[in-house]
Design a protein around this motif. Structure first.
Motif, short mmCIF file in Angstrom:
data_model
loop_
_atom_site.label_atom_id
_atom_site.label_comp_id
_atom_site.label_asym_id
_atom_site.label_seq_id
_atom_site.Cartn_x
_atom_site.Cartn_y
_atom_site.Cartn_z
N LYS A 1 1.50 -47.81 16.04
CA LYS A 1 1.56 -48.54 17.30
C LYS A 1 1.35 -47.55 18.64
O LYS A 1 0.70 -47.72 19.54
N GLU B 1 -2.77 -57.88 15.72
CA GLU B 1 -1.53 -58.11 16.12
C GLU B 1 -1.06 -58.57 17.48
O GLU B 1 -0.51 -59.56 17.94
N ARG C 1 -6.03 -53.40 13.03
CA ARG C 1 -4.77 -54.05 12.90
C ARG C 1 -4.25 -54.51 14.07
O ARG C 1 -3.44 -55.44 14.34
N ASN D 1 9.79 -53.82 18.42
CA ASN D 1 9.77 -54.16 17.20
C ASN D 1 8.91 -55.39 16.87
O ASN D 1 9.20 -56.20 15.49
N ARG D 2 8.36 -55.96 17.73
CA ARG D 2 7.70 -57.51 17.68
C ARG D 2 6.33 -57.22 16.67
O ARG D 2 6.57 -58.12 15.84
N ALA D 3 5.46 -56.43 16.70
CA ALA D 3 4.29 -56.40 15.98
C ALA D 3 4.78 -55.75 14.67
O ALA D 3 5.58 -54.79 14.39
N LYS D 4 4.28 -56.31 13.54
CA LYS D 4 4.46 -55.67 12.38
C LYS D 4 3.61 -54.46 11.91
O LYS D 4 2.63 -54.58 11.03
N SER E 1 4.06 -50.10 11.72
CA SER E 1 4.61 -48.93 11.92
C SER E 1 4.61 -48.23 13.12
O SER E 1 3.78 -48.51 13.82
#
Length: 692
Positions: free
Chosen positions: A659, A516, A512, A650-653, A655
């Motif tokens: 990250k 992203e 993931r 907060n750019r990537a979707k 949690s």
């Protein structure tokens, strides 16, 4: 020389290119650090190779597998070797399988009816699960000759995507990854339970030595993991003969015992198994949690298909492994009919007293072979995970100059060693450890059945009725075994589940995160045509030599190239944009290995295609490109790699905890220089800070 972050007058800035880069530094890998105050993260985006549909095969032609049709001496050699590698796990199951069926917790005494019932369940489990399910059906689901759950997943994901197919693909990936994660648990438990079960033979010959069983097991396992770095080339040649001796020995012991009580052969009638359930009710059903131990190793059989081919695996099973196993189980059952007290360890008590010590040596050797097979399987599974983009780069050491499949991964070896030693010390005996074994095996079996059903329906166009009947029959068996093991969760069955959840979390987070991060970089990517037009109008200074820029995608301008031009304001005479792509097939042939396209202005686009069973080698790729006319002198070529430092935002979707985990994995990933076998004294790394 430290480069500032201000915009410089170069084509990249004149085009209005912007990025979230806050700090740039230059490092010469393997040499002197040119600038930069700190070590940045591994250059995953600049060099990783699975962001653009890594599981899509493209239009590669199907090539015959190396072991498609072996004959004569080659067939005999492959069959013997397969006997050692493929059937090491299932071949050592008689050490503990029947004994566990008569544990006190089930409350089943070794009476004549119960012994015949358990033997019937074991026999028909071997026939239905191994012979029918895996040998006849599952081996058909090969990915151009390769097997295993990740190869099966890659086979499924080769199909073209549809807008309404996204959710289905996500479920398939989740199933496949969790099945692979369970296999890692199997790889930790198998060496522990196999060696521990073999060494427990000391208790039979000399009960006073019971206290040294665990220390001896720990020493054997420690030594086994320590020699992994030397490779299995020499040891592997002894696998087949060792297991042949093992199967002949246990078969002889079995037939010797059956001759004394031939009535045990009545267990061939499946009615005894049905009657066992009727007589014992819930306790009889829960006994399946021990019966399943006789079919452990079925998944290894499928995973090792690519090493030997289907025919040698089938011959080894039906000619040697299956008859020897059935004879030994029936021999143990005949012993229980004569002496129910032998249920404490029917395998070793099957041998005459004078042969128990030699049997201990043979059993320990067979257990080591079984352990080695699972350890090597974990290495291969990790290599596939890396190539398919589900794991960070790790150091892959090729231990043989002749066999590409013989590899050693230090990080995986250490993790397996620690896990095995902890399990041996914690559980203390194979009986307690068997509770943890069943969950990993049955979970993987059920997932393989589901994925096979999807392959049969979507790729082979089997009728819904045909697929439904086969899947229902196999799932009925798999889920029965799984449910019978659920009650063991509190007694140790939670161990492989915790392992699987942990490994699944790591694999899914990495995939993931790479997706992203690739989306973020794609959003700021500059079209190559626009870039080439710009440097044609405003040509920068061109210097002698060749520059190779690694990029994860074959489109657009690599970010590392823009950074280089922005801060150094020069370009080499020859610029190679190199992308390494992993396809959803085991191996890519030489004809499709490297594609090259001249782009003008001294630029060349080179794409290296690899299968998920192959390891990238950049110097070999460039040598092939040089043979096609690109000027790539080895001593006048520089490799430019990117190194990002991720700043959480907060750019990537994703949690925030994912990250953080992704950033930690990225920071500890193996450097691209080592992984791609690039000469370290020819590498320049450019670091950047990216909001993630």
């Amino acid at each position: 020389m430290r480069a500032s972050a201000r915009h410089l007058r170069c084509p990249a800035t004149r085009l209005g290119w912007q990025s979230s880069v806050r700090h740039i530094c230059f490092r010469r890998a393997g040499g002197v650090r040119v600038s930069g105050p700190r070590r940045l993260l591994a250059p995953q985006s600049a060099t990783h190779h699975v962001e653009m549909s890594p599981l899509e095969t493209g239009s590669f032609p199907i090539e015959p597998h190396a072991y498609a049709r072996p004959q004569g001496k080659r067939l005999a050699l492959l069959t013997l070797t397969a006997l050692g590698v493929v059937y090491g796990d299932i071949g050592t199951s008689p050490l503990y399988a029947l004994r566990e069926c008569f544990k006190a917790e089930y409350g089943i005494l070794p009476t004549t009816s119960s012994v015949l019932g358990v033997l019937s369940l074991i026999l028909w489990s071997l026939i239905l699960v191994v012979s029918v399910k895996y040998i006849v059906f599952i081996l058909r689901a090969d990915n151009r000759g390769e097997g295993g759950i990740l190869a099966l997943l890659a086979l499924l994901l080769q199909q073209k995507r549809r807008a309404d197919d996204t959710q289905r693909r996500l479920w398939l990936i989740a199933l496949g990854l969790f099945g692979a994660a369970l296999l890692y648990g199997d790889g930790v438990i198998t060496p522990a339970i196999s060696v521990l079960g073999a060494v427990e033979g000391l208790e039979v010959g000399a009960p006073a030595l019971a206290r040294v069983v665990v220390p001896i097991t720990v020493l054997i396992l420690f030594a086994l993991f320590m020699v992994q770095r030397f490779g299995t080339a020499r040891v592997g040649t002894a696998f087949g003969p060792t297991m042949l001796v093992w199967f002949v020995t246990i078969g002889f012991l079995g037939i010797r015992s059956v001759a004394k009580n031939p009535e045990v052969l009545g267990a061939i009638n499946p009615w005894h198994g049905v009657r066992f359930f009727v007589d014992h009710g819930l306790a009889g059903f829960l006994t399946l949690g021990a019966v399943v131990l006789c079919v452990t190793g079925g998944e290894a059989l499928y995973a090792d298909m690519g090493h030997f081919g289907k025919r040698p695996i089938r011959i080894a099973w039906f000619a040697v492994a299956l008859p020897a196993l059935v004879l030994n189980y029936f021999g143990q059952g005949a012993l229980l009919l004569r002496d129910p007290r032998a249920a404490s360890n029917p395998f070793y008590l099957l041998a005459p007293p004078s042969f128990q010590w030699p049997l201990l040596v043979i059993a320990t050797a067979a257990a080591i072979v079984a352990s080695q097979a699972l350890i090597s399987g974990a290495f291969s599974l990790t290599q596939q995970s890396i190539q398919l983009g589900y794991s960070p780069r790790m150091q892959i050491v090729h231990t043989s100059k002749h066999e590409a499949g013989q590899i050693y991964i230090p990080e995986v070896n250490k993790a397996l060693m620690v896990g095995c030693l902890v399990l041996v010390i914690w559980f203390g005996n194979s009986s307690a450890l068997s509770a943890a074994y069943g969950i990993a095996v049955t979970g993987t079996m059920a997932i393989t059945t589901l994925l096979f059903a999807i392959v049969a329906r979507s790729r082979w166009n089997w009728s819904l009725l045909h697929v439904g009947i086969i899947t229902t029959a196999f799932l009925l068996i798999d889920l029965s075994f799984l449910l019978a093991n659920v009650v063991k969760i509190e007694h140790g069955g939670w161990v492989p589940l915790v392992m699987a959840v942990g490994v699944y979390t790591l694999m899914s987070t990495w995939k993931r995160g790479r997706t992203e991060l690739g989306n973020i970089q794609a959003a700021i990517a500059l079209p190559l045509d626009t870039f080439l037009t710009s440097i044609e109008r405003n040509p920068p200074v061109r210097v002698r030599g060749t520059a190779v820029f690694m990029t994860s995608t074959p489109e657009g301008v690599p970010v590392v190239l823009l950074h280089h031009l922005k801060h150094n304001k020069v370009l080499h005479e020859t610029v190679v944009l190199l992308s390494v792509q992993t396809r959803g097939i085991p191996e890519v042939g030489a004809d499709n290995h490297v594609t090259m396209e001249p782009m003008g202005q001294g630029f060349f686009r080179v794409v290296a295609n690899y299968g998920f069973m192959q390891s990238p080698n950049i110097p070999e790729v460039l040598a092939e490109a040089a043979a096609r006319g690109v000027a790539i002198p080895p001593m006048d070529t520089s490799y430019f790699l990117g190194r990002e430092r991720l700043v959480l935002s907060n750019r990537a979707k994703m949690s925030r905890w994912r990250k953080r985990l992704f950033a930690l994995m990225s920071r500890n990933a193996r450097s691209a220089t080592e992984f791609f076998q690039i000469p370290p004294n020819r590498v320049v790394e450019l670091g950047a800070q990216i909001e993630f």
